[in-house]
Design a protein around this motif. Structure first.
Motif, PDB file in Angstrom:
ATOM      1  N   ASN A   1      53.652  38.099  38.950  1.00  0.00           N
ATOM      2  CA  ASN A   1      53.760  39.431  38.335  1.00  0.00           C
ATOM      3  C   ASN A   1      52.516  40.284  38.572  1.00  0.00           C
ATOM      4  O   ASN A   1      52.532  41.480  38.330  1.00  0.00           O
ATOM      5  N   ASP A   2      51.422  39.656  39.011  1.00  0.00           N
ATOM      6  CA  ASP A   2      50.190  40.391  39.280  1.00  0.00           C
ATOM      7  C   ASP A   2      50.196  41.076  40.643  1.00  0.00           C
ATOM      8  O   ASP A   2      49.298  41.856  40.943  1.00  0.00           O
ATOM      9  N   ALA A   3      51.175  40.789  41.478  1.00  0.00           N
ATOM     10  CA  ALA A   3      51.223  41.368  42.827  1.00  0.00           C
ATOM     11  C   ALA A   3      51.514  42.861  42.748  1.00  0.00           C
ATOM     12  O   ALA A   3      52.505  43.288  42.165  1.00  0.00           O
ATOM     13  N   ALA A   4      50.628  43.632  43.325  1.00  0.00           N
ATOM     14  CA  ALA A   4      50.821  45.080  43.370  1.00  0.00           C
ATOM     15  C   ALA A   4      51.553  45.444  44.655  1.00  0.00           C
ATOM     16  O   ALA A   4      51.406  44.779  45.680  1.00  0.00           O
ATOM     17  N   ASP A   5      52.344  46.497  44.596  1.00  0.00           N
ATOM     18  CA  ASP A   5      53.003  46.980  45.797  1.00  0.00           C
ATOM     19  C   ASP A   5      51.969  47.679  46.676  1.00  0.00           C
ATOM     20  O   ASP A   5      51.103  48.406  46.189  1.00  0.00           O
ATOM     21  N   LYS A   6      52.062  47.431  47.981  1.00  0.00           N
ATOM     22  CA  LYS A   6      51.159  48.095  48.915  1.00  0.00           C
ATOM     23  C   LYS A   6      51.663  49.523  49.107  1.00  0.00           C
ATOM     24  O   LYS A   6      52.855  49.755  49.298  1.00  0.00           O
ATOM     25  N   ALA A   7      50.746  50.470  49.047  1.00  0.00           N
ATOM     26  CA  ALA A   7      51.120  51.866  49.219  1.00  0.00           C
ATOM     27  C   ALA A   7      51.671  52.102  50.620  1.00  0.00           C
ATOM     28  O   ALA A   7      51.107  51.616  51.608  1.00  0.00           O
TER      29      ALA A   7
END
Length: 138
Positions: free
Chosen positions: A9-15
């Motif tokens: 859940n800590d994975a951020a989406d890459k812009a």
């Protein structure tokens, strides 16, 4: 078996990289025969964004109708178009230029829409150096 200890859940989406004009450097050239049987090459380009560098792969074909694209790449990175037929790939590697990158309809990866000009900075002045062959980990 080793359990990898992280919280998914800590994975951020890459812009997503917006289309636009970016400087690039040719990092490698690989000759190949495409699935259609057409001969050509794949140029790997390091594209420099404000916050990171990404790789873009450009397929270029050796057919009479498509050679103009290789000529445009040469012009963009200040490499003379050969008069005698043939081009040493080494003259392209490490060269830099500026191009308009965009997305073709339905694709998520950037493509070169138009080669514009040689890079406005001195070649490789503000660009990270290419790794030496013995520094590549694979």
């Amino acid at each position: 078996m080793v359990r990898l200890n992280f919280n998914p859940n800590d994975a951020a989406d890459k812009a997503e990289v917006p289309q636009g004009v970016y400087d690039f450097r040719v990092s490698s050239i690989q000759e190949r025969v495409f699935g259609t049987g057409t001969e050509g090459m794949t140029a790997t380009l390091d594209v420099f964004l404000e916050d990171r560098m990404i790789k873009v792969y450009e397929n270029l074909y050796y057919t009479k109708k498509a050679l103009w694209r290789i000529r445009e790449l040469c012009k963009c990175v200040s490499v003379d178009w050969p008069e005698d037929g043939g081009l040493d790939s080494e003259v392209l590697i490490g060269k830099s230029g500026t191009a308009f990158f965009g997305r073709k309809k339905g694709e998520k990866f950037l493509n070169i829409m138009e080669f514009i000009k040689p890079s406005t900075s001195e070649p490789n002045k503000n660009l990270p150096p290419l790794p030496l062959e013995d520094e590549v980990p694979f």
